[in-house]
Motif scaffolding. Structure first.
Motif, PDB file in Angstrom:
ATOM      1  N   GLY A 149      36.755  21.213   8.212  1.00 37.81           N
ATOM      2  CA  GLY A 149      35.961  22.259   8.320  1.00 37.81           C
ATOM      3  C   GLY A 149      35.965  22.689   9.900  1.00 37.81           C
ATOM      4  O   GLY A 149      36.743  21.973  10.579  1.00 37.81           O
ATOM      5  N   ALA A 171      34.070  24.187   5.328  1.00 35.39           N
ATOM      6  CA  ALA A 171      32.866  24.783   5.959  1.00 35.39           C
ATOM      7  C   ALA A 171      33.302  25.473   7.373  1.00 35.39           C
ATOM      8  O   ALA A 171      34.067  25.009   8.082  1.00 35.39           O
ATOM      9  N   ASP A 172      32.282  26.472   7.745  1.00 36.45           N
ATOM     10  CA  ASP A 172      32.074  27.128   9.010  1.00 36.45           C
ATOM     11  C   ASP A 172      30.680  27.092   9.651  1.00 36.45           C
ATOM     12  O   ASP A 172      29.750  27.609   9.074  1.00 36.45           O
ATOM     13  N   GLN A 173      30.734  26.210  10.691  1.00 36.75           N
ATOM     14  CA  GLN A 173      29.249  26.138  11.172  1.00 36.75           C
ATOM     15  C   GLN A 173      28.999  26.930  12.308  1.00 36.75           C
ATOM     16  O   GLN A 173      29.573  26.731  13.383  1.00 36.75           O
ATOM     17  N   CYS A 208      34.608  33.778   4.620  1.00 33.81           N
ATOM     18  CA  CYS A 208      33.976  32.475   4.199  1.00 33.81           C
ATOM     19  C   CYS A 208      33.792  32.602   2.750  1.00 33.81           C
ATOM     20  O   CYS A 208      33.900  32.018   1.661  1.00 33.81           O
ATOM     21  N   GLU A 214      32.021  27.161   2.782  1.00 33.66           N
ATOM     22  CA  GLU A 214      30.463  27.159   3.241  1.00 33.66           C
ATOM     23  C   GLU A 214      30.111  27.635   4.505  1.00 33.66           C
ATOM     24  O   GLU A 214      30.891  27.079   5.678  1.00 33.66           O
ATOM     25  N   GLN A 216      27.178  27.238   7.539  1.00 35.50           N
ATOM     26  CA  GLN A 216      26.285  26.331   7.929  1.00 35.50           C
ATOM     27  C   GLN A 216      25.733  26.847   9.142  1.00 35.50           C
ATOM     28  O   GLN A 216      26.315  27.587   9.873  1.00 35.50           O
TER      29      GLN A 216
END
Length: 314
Positions: A149, A171-173, A208, A214, A216
């Protein structure tokens, strides 16, 4: 049932400028991890730069001393930031060699054979999507990472990278919180003169959601500015927000931490907050967050948002 919360390990291992950690830091890390596990948290977030490597190293000691723990949790870490060792300039580096070397170092410090999720820490303006895709594909094929991610990337940046990956980004935080609420501003200010000033890349959360990535949230408690912690640069609306958060917490019989996190968890993007306190009591204070988020009314949610932005919605 596993919690949607993620435990952020940046505070483990002692001060960043300390050359090493000792038994006291190990005990502190053990207490923090036990407090997180008690809440049902099973995911632990790292980065190769946290504590200049000490955060991963001290966690690796916990894994070595707790047989079976690795099988009960998921580990994620990030690579791509160089801190400017030896007096050099700090910079981003998502070259293939930097990614591969970074993961090797992380696995060594964590004393594990694989990461459940690898995140690219910051967008590198010199990033070659094909080169990065090749490096990530190699790590996936070797079993060193099980999913990949990004962190701090927009929809466009994710799309350019996805073109060179055979697996979907997981995911991308991003920095998201009641204080850092540009992600909401970018939604409500579409077709509004103030929309261009939000600073958040509109469409990122929608991207997303569409692609099952996801979201985050790092710093979801905004450094504790609404939960009783003094911050270096208080905002003009902090007092009003803190008062409203306290009022809602009292009415719901919960903690201020649960209200602030619940505001994020109420969002339909199913945001997963990464909580970073190393103090067991503060970790425990987050226990009701999902329940509070699930029960938060639209009026309560908008009241918190508009108080934080200091003005009503258009």
């Amino acid at each position: 049932m596993a919690s949607r919360l993620i435990y952020g390990c940046m505070g483990l291992g002692g001060p960043w400028d300390a050359p090493d950690y000792g038994s006291e830091q190990v005990r502190q890390a053990e207490a923090a991890v036990e407090a997180a596990l008690a809440l049902g948290i099973t995911r632990f977030d790292h980065a190769d730069i946290y504590g200049r490597g000490k955060s991963e190293a001290v966690f690796g000691e916990l894994l070595q001393g707790s047989p079976g723990l690795r099988d009960r949790i998921q580990l994620q870490s990030k690579v791509g930031i160089r801190l400017g060792e030896g007096g050099g300039f700090g910079h981003y580096d998502l070259s293939a060699s930097a990614i591969l070397d970074g993961v090797a170092g992380t696995l060594r410090r964590l004393r594990t054979d694989y990461l459940d999720l690898l995140l690219l820490h910051r967008p590198d303006p010199l990033l070659d999507p094909a080169e990065v895709g090749s490096a990530l594909t190699r790590l996936l094929a070797d079993g060193a990472v099980r999913a990949v991610g990004v962190s701090n990337m927009s929809a466009a940046q994710m799309g350019a990278l996805q073109d060179h990956l055979h697996v979907p980004l997981a995911a991308d935080q991003l920095e998201l919180s009641l204080h850092h609420h540009g992600f909401v501003d970018s939604t409500v200010l579409v077709n509004h003169a103030d929309g261009a000033a939000t600073g958040f890349p509109h469409g990122t959360l929608e991207h997303c959601l569409r692609h099952g990535i996801e979201v985050q949230a790092w710093s979801p408690l905004a450094g504790g500015r609404y939960t009783g912690r003094n911050v270096a640069e208080p905002g003009p609306h902090d007092g009003a927000v803190a008062a409203l958060v306290s009022e809602l917490a009292a009415a719901k019989g919960t903690t201020v931490e649960a209200v602030v996190l619940g505001w994020l968890l109420r969002h339909p993007a199913r945001i997963a907050p990464v909580i970073g306190s190393a103090t067991p009591q503060r970790i425990a204070a987050c226990a009701d967050a999902e329940a509070v988020g699930g029960a938060m009314t639209r009026e309560e949610w908008f009241a918190l948002y508009q108080t934080a932005r200091g003005r009503s919605i258009p």
